[in-house]
Design an enzyme around this catalytic site. Sequence first.
Site, PDB file in Angstrom:
ATOM      1  N   ASP A  78       9.233  -8.817   7.307  1.00 17.10           N
ATOM      2  CA  ASP A  78       9.066  -9.020   5.864  1.00 17.10           C
ATOM      3  C   ASP A  78      10.124  -8.244   5.101  1.00 17.10           C
ATOM      4  O   ASP A  78      10.342  -7.056   5.357  1.00 17.10           O
ATOM      5  CB  ASP A  78       7.665  -8.566   5.455  1.00 17.10           C
ATOM      6  CG  ASP A  78       7.316  -8.967   4.033  1.00 17.10           C
ATOM      7  OD1 ASP A  78       7.813 -10.019   3.557  1.00 17.10           O
ATOM      8  OD2 ASP A  78       6.519  -8.247   3.385  1.00 17.10           O
ATOM      9  N   HIS A 174       4.925  -8.649  -7.047  1.00 19.25           N
ATOM     10  CA  HIS A 174       4.360  -7.801  -6.012  1.00 19.25           C
ATOM     11  C   HIS A 174       3.470  -6.716  -6.625  1.00 19.25           C
ATOM     12  O   HIS A 174       3.757  -6.207  -7.709  1.00 19.25           O
ATOM     13  CB  HIS A 174       5.470  -7.112  -5.208  1.00 19.25           C
ATOM     14  CG  HIS A 174       6.310  -8.052  -4.414  1.00 19.25           C
ATOM     15  ND1 HIS A 174       7.592  -8.395  -4.781  1.00 19.25           N
ATOM     16  CD2 HIS A 174       6.070  -8.722  -3.265  1.00 19.25           C
ATOM     17  CE1 HIS A 174       8.103  -9.226  -3.888  1.00 19.25           C
ATOM     18  NE2 HIS A 174       7.192  -9.447  -2.956  1.00 19.25           N
ATOM     19  N   GLY A 203       3.888 -12.118  -3.501  1.00 19.50           N
ATOM     20  CA  GLY A 203       3.072 -11.594  -4.587  1.00 19.50           C
ATOM     21  C   GLY A 203       1.752 -12.318  -4.752  1.00 19.50           C
ATOM     22  O   GLY A 203       1.310 -12.569  -5.871  1.00 19.50           O
ATOM     23  N   SER A 205      -1.310 -11.225  -3.940  1.00 22.16           N
ATOM     24  CA  SER A 205      -2.420 -10.355  -4.337  1.00 22.16           C
ATOM     25  C   SER A 205      -2.538 -10.243  -5.847  1.00 22.16           C
ATOM     26  O   SER A 205      -1.543 -10.095  -6.554  1.00 22.16           O
ATOM     27  CB  SER A 205      -2.228  -8.957  -3.743  1.00 22.16           C
ATOM     28  OG  SER A 205      -2.333  -8.977  -2.343  1.00 22.16           O
ATOM     29  N   THR A 227      -1.497  -6.155  -1.147  1.00 21.28           N
ATOM     30  CA  THR A 227      -2.268  -5.250  -1.997  1.00 21.28           C
ATOM     31  C   THR A 227      -3.762  -5.531  -1.929  1.00 21.28           C
ATOM     32  O   THR A 227      -4.568  -4.601  -1.791  1.00 21.28           O
ATOM     33  CB  THR A 227      -1.777  -5.333  -3.456  1.00 21.28           C
ATOM     34  OG1 THR A 227      -0.384  -5.018  -3.502  1.00 21.28           O
ATOM     35  CG2 THR A 227      -2.525  -4.349  -4.334  1.00 21.28           C
TER      36      THR A 227
END
Length: 290
Positions: A78, A174, A203, A205, A227
């Site tokens: 990642d 993010h 992104g 979460s 997250t």
Amino acid sequence: MLVTMKELLVEAKKGGYGVPAPNCFNRESIEACFKAAKKLRSPVILDVSFVHGAEECAEIARYYERKYPEVPFALNQDHGRDFESAVACIRAGFSSIMVDRSLLPYEENVAQVKELVKIAHAVGVTVEAELGHVGMGAEYEQTRDSGLTDPDQAVQFVKDTGIDCLAVAVGTSHGMYKGTPHIDLDLLDTLAERIEIPLVLHGGSGTGDENLSKAIEHGIQKVNLWTDLSMAGMHGTNVAMNGENEGAVTVVTNDEFQCQNWQVAIHKGAETYQAKLEHYMKLFGSANRW
């Protein structure tokens, strides 16, 4: 069964569903991913950042591959931002890498991505790259619109680099949002119509179930998650250590000693991480796909 990310996402594109890509960093998080995937019969992409011990995580993933051989999964680096870590991940057995040069000028982005595509493809590893830039939720109101992916440039980028999937910026960020997340579905429709390879959403979460469902309906095949899973894991750990009520103390006992049991707390955190991942597998429509 370790496969490339391309294989998983091409099937997802055909089937109209999304594959969750949870960030993993240790034995417990990797095991939780395999357990969730087996329980719900879902493919899964293990996203590992190099700084989180990518080489060690690769070894752990291969152990759980032997334990759960029926689970189709990809092991993806990642946000790889340098040449050396990408090569190290390929050597460690990753089936895919993300070459993130999204903050560079277009020509430099293309040049660096293209070089690693050539290396990765030579050994059967697939490549994700990002065009536009998905920023941080703490700066959402200031940066959301500045990094959105340009469709014309995206079409050219895919041709110029030969990548296998494209991370696009369509309104997510993010981390924790300051502001209300809003996905530009018109932009996503245009990208999905003009770009043949699978599309990735970073992104995930905090973006909200409705937004994520719509993103998949409008052309996203992979959703990155960290997250929300981290917060779920933290909650489980805190409950194991402190009880449901703030200030309470959970005491684990046996015949020999009384103590707060760290092992139990870690296990509980992994359980709640897994439960949150299972929620997203169902939401994305990836359950019962094998």
